[in-house]
Design a protein around this motif. Sequence first.
Motif, mmCIF file in Angstrom:
data_model
loop_
_atom_site.group_PDB
_atom_site.id
_atom_site.type_symbol
_atom_site.label_atom_id
_atom_site.label_comp_id
_atom_site.label_asym_id
_atom_site.label_seq_id
_atom_site.Cartn_x
_atom_site.Cartn_y
_atom_site.Cartn_z
ATOM 1 N N GLY A 344 13.361 41.042 19.637
ATOM 2 C CA GLY A 344 12.234 40.809 20.534
ATOM 3 C C GLY A 344 12.691 40.716 21.977
ATOM 4 N N LYS A 345 11.853 41.223 22.871
ATOM 5 C CA LYS A 345 12.104 41.095 24.307
ATOM 6 C C LYS A 345 10.847 40.519 24.945
ATOM 7 C CE LYS A 345 13.311 43.579 28.543
ATOM 8 N NZ LYS A 345 13.789 44.840 29.153
ATOM 9 N N PHE A 346 11.028 39.492 25.785
ATOM 10 C CA PHE A 346 9.893 38.782 26.352
ATOM 11 C C PHE A 346 10.188 38.380 27.798
ATOM 12 C CE2 PHE A 346 10.464 37.780 21.871
ATOM 13 C CZ PHE A 346 9.263 38.200 21.317
ATOM 14 N N SER A 384 1.688 33.824 32.292
ATOM 15 C CA SER A 384 1.544 35.175 31.767
ATOM 16 C C SER A 384 2.763 35.492 30.925
ATOM 17 C CB SER A 384 1.409 36.194 32.901
ATOM 18 O OG SER A 384 1.350 37.514 32.392
ATOM 19 N N ASP A 385 2.530 35.914 29.676
ATOM 20 C CA ASP A 385 3.612 36.217 28.743
ATOM 21 C C ASP A 385 3.580 37.702 28.401
ATOM 22 O OD1 ASP A 385 4.453 33.473 28.432
ATOM 23 O OD2 ASP A 385 2.618 33.183 27.265
ATOM 24 N N MET A 386 4.673 38.386 28.664
ATOM 25 C CA MET A 386 4.779 39.818 28.405
ATOM 26 C C MET A 386 5.682 40.052 27.196
ATOM 27 S SD MET A 386 2.891 40.838 30.893
ATOM 28 C CE MET A 386 3.119 42.613 30.844
ATOM 29 N N ASP A 387 5.285 41.030 26.367
ATOM 30 C CA ASP A 387 6.024 41.375 25.153
ATOM 31 C C ASP A 387 6.424 42.845 25.229
ATOM 32 O OD1 ASP A 387 7.093 41.636 22.642
ATOM 33 O OD2 ASP A 387 5.364 40.833 21.576
ATOM 34 N N PHE A 388 7.689 43.114 24.899
ATOM 35 C CA PHE A 388 8.193 44.491 24.826
ATOM 36 C C PHE A 388 8.526 44.765 23.361
ATOM 37 C CE2 PHE A 388 9.086 42.674 28.874
ATOM 38 C CZ PHE A 388 9.090 43.679 29.828
ATOM 39 N N GLY A 389 7.784 45.625 22.720
ATOM 40 C CA GLY A 389 8.045 45.894 21.316
ATOM 41 C C GLY A 389 9.375 46.597 21.114
ATOM 42 N N GLY A 405 28.373 39.942 15.532
ATOM 43 C CA GLY A 405 27.471 40.103 16.667
ATOM 44 C C GLY A 405 27.170 41.533 17.046
ATOM 45 N N THR A 406 27.712 42.493 16.270
ATOM 46 C CA THR A 406 27.452 43.919 16.558
ATOM 47 C C THR A 406 26.731 44.599 15.392
ATOM 48 O OG1 THR A 406 29.617 44.580 15.670
ATOM 49 C CG2 THR A 406 29.497 44.017 18.021
ATOM 50 N N GLU A 407 26.231 43.816 14.446
ATOM 51 C CA GLU A 407 25.595 44.400 13.253
ATOM 52 C C GLU A 407 24.354 45.212 13.607
ATOM 53 O OE1 GLU A 407 28.446 41.606 11.914
ATOM 54 O OE2 GLU A 407 26.854 41.369 13.412
ATOM 55 N N VAL A 408 23.625 44.786 14.636
ATOM 56 C CA VAL A 408 22.425 45.510 15.080
ATOM 57 C C VAL A 408 22.602 45.834 16.553
ATOM 58 C CG1 VAL A 408 19.935 45.367 15.472
ATOM 59 C CG2 VAL A 408 20.931 44.390 13.388
ATOM 60 N N ALA A 409 22.503 47.113 16.884
ATOM 61 C CA ALA A 409 22.650 47.536 18.278
ATOM 62 C C ALA A 409 21.435 47.097 19.092
ATOM 63 C CB ALA A 409 22.821 49.044 18.350
ATOM 64 N N ARG A 410 21.660 46.919 20.380
ATOM 65 C CA ARG A 410 20.546 46.575 21.275
ATOM 66 C C ARG A 410 19.480 47.665 21.191
ATOM 67 N NH1 ARG A 410 19.219 47.703 26.731
ATOM 68 N NH2 ARG A 410 18.024 46.004 27.700
ATOM 69 N N PRO A 411 18.237 47.290 20.863
ATOM 70 C CA PRO A 411 17.188 48.307 20.675
ATOM 71 C C PRO A 411 16.730 48.915 21.996
ATOM 72 C CG PRO A 411 16.608 46.192 19.656
ATOM 73 C CD PRO A 411 17.744 45.944 20.578
ATOM 74 N N ALA A 412 16.071 50.043 21.886
ATOM 75 C CA ALA A 412 15.235 50.520 22.987
ATOM 76 C C ALA A 412 13.911 49.770 22.896
ATOM 77 C CB ALA A 412 15.026 52.024 22.869
ATOM 78 N N TRP A 413 13.277 49.552 24.054
ATOM 79 C CA TRP A 413 12.072 48.731 24.089
ATOM 80 C C TRP A 413 10.865 49.546 24.527
ATOM 81 C CZ3 TRP A 413 13.357 44.320 21.868
ATOM 82 C CH2 TRP A 413 14.659 43.834 22.010
ATOM 83 N N ALA A 414 9.732 49.251 23.916
ATOM 84 C CA ALA A 414 8.472 49.887 24.304
ATOM 85 C C ALA A 414 8.006 49.314 25.643
ATOM 86 C CB ALA A 414 7.420 49.649 23.225
#
Length: 711
Positions: A344-346, A384-389, A405-414
Amino acid sequence: MTKKHFFALSPIMLAFSLEAQTTDSTQAQTAADAEKSIERIRIVESRIQRISSGATGLGLDSFDTPQSLSILEGETIADYNLTDINSLFKNVTGINVDSTETDRTYFNARGFDITSMHVDGAGIPFGDIFVGDLDTAMYEKVEFIRGSNGLITGLGNPSGTVNYVRKRPGNDTQASIDLTVGRWSNVRAVVDVSTPLTESGSWAARAVVVHQDKESWLDHYANNRSVFYGVVDGQLSDDVTITFGYSHQDNNSDGVTWGAIPLIYADGTQTDFSVATTTAMDWTYWDTLNKTAFAELSWYITDDLQYTSKVNHIKYEDQSELFYTYYNTGLDADTGLGMLGYPGKFTSDEDTLIWDNNLQGSFMAWGLEHTFNLGVSLADAETSDMDFGALSGFDVMPGLPGWNGTEVARPAWAPAYEAGFTDISLNRFYGAMQLAVTEAFELVVGASFVDYENEGESWGASTSTTEDGSSPYLGFTWEVMEDLNLYGSYSDIYQPQYYLNEDLQPLGSAEGRSYEMGLKKRFDNNFLVSLAVFRTEQENLYEFIEYGDGDGIDDDDYSDDFNYALYRGVTVDSNGFELEFSGKMNKEWTLQGGFTVLTMDDENGDEARTFIPRRTIKLLADYSPQWEEKLHAGISVRWQSEIYNDTAYGRITQDSYGLLGGYVRYQFNEQIALALNLENITDEQYINSVRTDQGFYGSPTNYSLTLRWDY
C-alpha cells in the motif's frame, strides 16, 4: 489550605514592594526609570511564575487538584534519556503504551485509549493512534491527567489527557549541547539556547535544534528525525505580553511494519521468533512532518483578572509505502507458510486551526478567596487521505522466519485517488470555579458545552455527523488535617466517534460516567503520596470487528477486503485504584512512581480489553549522594501483569514481565557532565502488544553515552 496562584504580581504592587526596600536616593528615581522598572518586572515575573492550568483549568497544584495528576519534569526526562514520547509514557504511573507497529502506537489509561494530546493546553481530542516518533526536546515538562477530562478538552473521554508544556525563554542567557551515541548506531545531538533580547529582559528568545539517526534491533528498521523549535516572548505594554513561536519536526522511518509478525499458528500454538524478526520489505518507509505556528496574548486586566488568547496552526503531512502480510487459513507451524502480501502507498495531509480565549480570575467573598476560569474555544481540522493502488505485490509469501526484505519487489503504483476526507469543527464554551466553602473545604464545579460537526467520507462511505453535547464536572477537596486532602470528582462522558459500524454508518458517540475519590498526603520537601479509587461506566465504546469492503462477501483473493475498519459499540465498566508518590524523600533520594490495579468487564460480565494489563508498577528512583556531589544515579523499574487476546486460532498470551533500567551521571565541573544510560538490563524478551494477532518484540538490552556541556 496553601494555594498555588497562577497570577503574576501586578507591576504597580511590585513597584511599591521594591520602593519600600530602597534607600532615599532610590526613591528619587525619575519617572522614566520607574517606567523602565515596571516594564521589566511584568515579563520577568511572568516567566518565573508560569504555571500550567492543569486538570481543571484553574492553575491548581497537584495537592489541590481533585484528580490524579502525574508530571514528568524536564530534568527527569533528560536524566533517563526519554527522547521520544513512547519511552516517556512507559515510565508514567497508570499509562500503558500499546506499540502495535513500528510507527503507530496506542496509549491508554484506566483501560481506555487516550485521544487528547494537548500542547500548552490547546488541542483537539480526536484520534486514538499516533504516528511517528514525537521528540521531547522542545518540552520543559509533560503532564498526565488521568480520568475524565471534559473541562479542558470539551469531550469527556475517561482515560485522561496529556499536556506537553513547551520550553520558554528564561531571564538569563543559558545554553547547552548534548551529544549521544548508543547501540544500533544511535547518534543524537541537541542544542538548546535561551537569551534575553533587550537589556531590561522584557524580550527574550529560545531555540532548540535536534538531529538523530538510529537503527534498531529489528531487521531493516531505521529512523532519523530533525527538530527545530523557536519561541520569542516579550512585553507590548505594562499590562500586555505576547509570545509567538514555531516548531518543525521531520521524522523519517525506513523498513517499517504495517501490521507485524504473526503471533499464533493455525494449530493454536504461539509463535516464537527471534527479537529481530520483521515482515517489512526493505523498500518500505513512513515519513511524517509536523509544523506548528503559535501565538499567545496575555492581558493583565487587574491584579485579580487575566485574559489569554492562544492561536495554534498545525500542519501535518504523512507519506508512506507499506507492506502488509495476512493469512487466509492461518500460518502453518511446520513450514511457516500461509501468508499473503498486500502493498500500500498512502499520503495524508491535515490542517488544524485552534483559537482559545480564556478569562481567569479570583475574587473575595465571605472572607475567603475563590477562583474562576471561563473560555471559548474554536477549532477546525481538515484532512485528506490519498491512496495509490498497488499494481503488483499481492504474492504468496515464503515460509517465516527467514525473510531478508527482498521477497516482494517495490510495486508500481496506480494514480492517486482521494480515499477519505474530513472537515471537523469543534466549538465549545467552558467554565470552572473553585469555591472556598471553608478554609479547609473547597468545591470545584464546571461544565463544557460542545458543538461538534464532521463532514467526511471514507472509501465512499459517509462519516458525516453533527452533535451537541456537554460534560459537567463536580469535585471537592477537604483538608481533613494539615497536609492531608480527601478529594472526589465526577464527570459525564461524551465522546464523538468517527468509526463505521457493520452497516457503514457512523457509530455515534460514546457516553457514560466517571467517578474518582482519593487521599493526598503532603510530607516535608513537598513529597506527595496519593491514593485514588476510580470507576468508569461507558456505553457504545468502539470495538474493532474486522476489515471489509462493505459488500458482505469474502472475496477469494482478499484483495479488496481492507477498505474499511468495521466496529461495534460495546458497554464497558472499569474499576480500580492507584497508589502514587512523587518528590524528594530526603537530601539524597527522589522518587516518582506508582501501582495501578484495574478490572474491566463488558455488559455480560466477561473480561473486556484483555490486551491491557490489569496491574502495573512504575518507579523512577534518583540518588544524589552527599558524599560525592558530582555523582548522580537513577533506577527505573517497569512491571506489568499478564495480557492476552483470544483469536479465531486460540489465545495469544504475554506473561507478566519486568524491565530494569537506569543511569549514572558524573558532573566533572559546572559545564561538563557525562552520563551512561541502560535499558532492559536483564535482556527480558517480551511482545510489545497483543492488541491484534500480529505484533513485534520490545527492545533487548540497550545503552547510550551522553556528553553534556552547559553554559
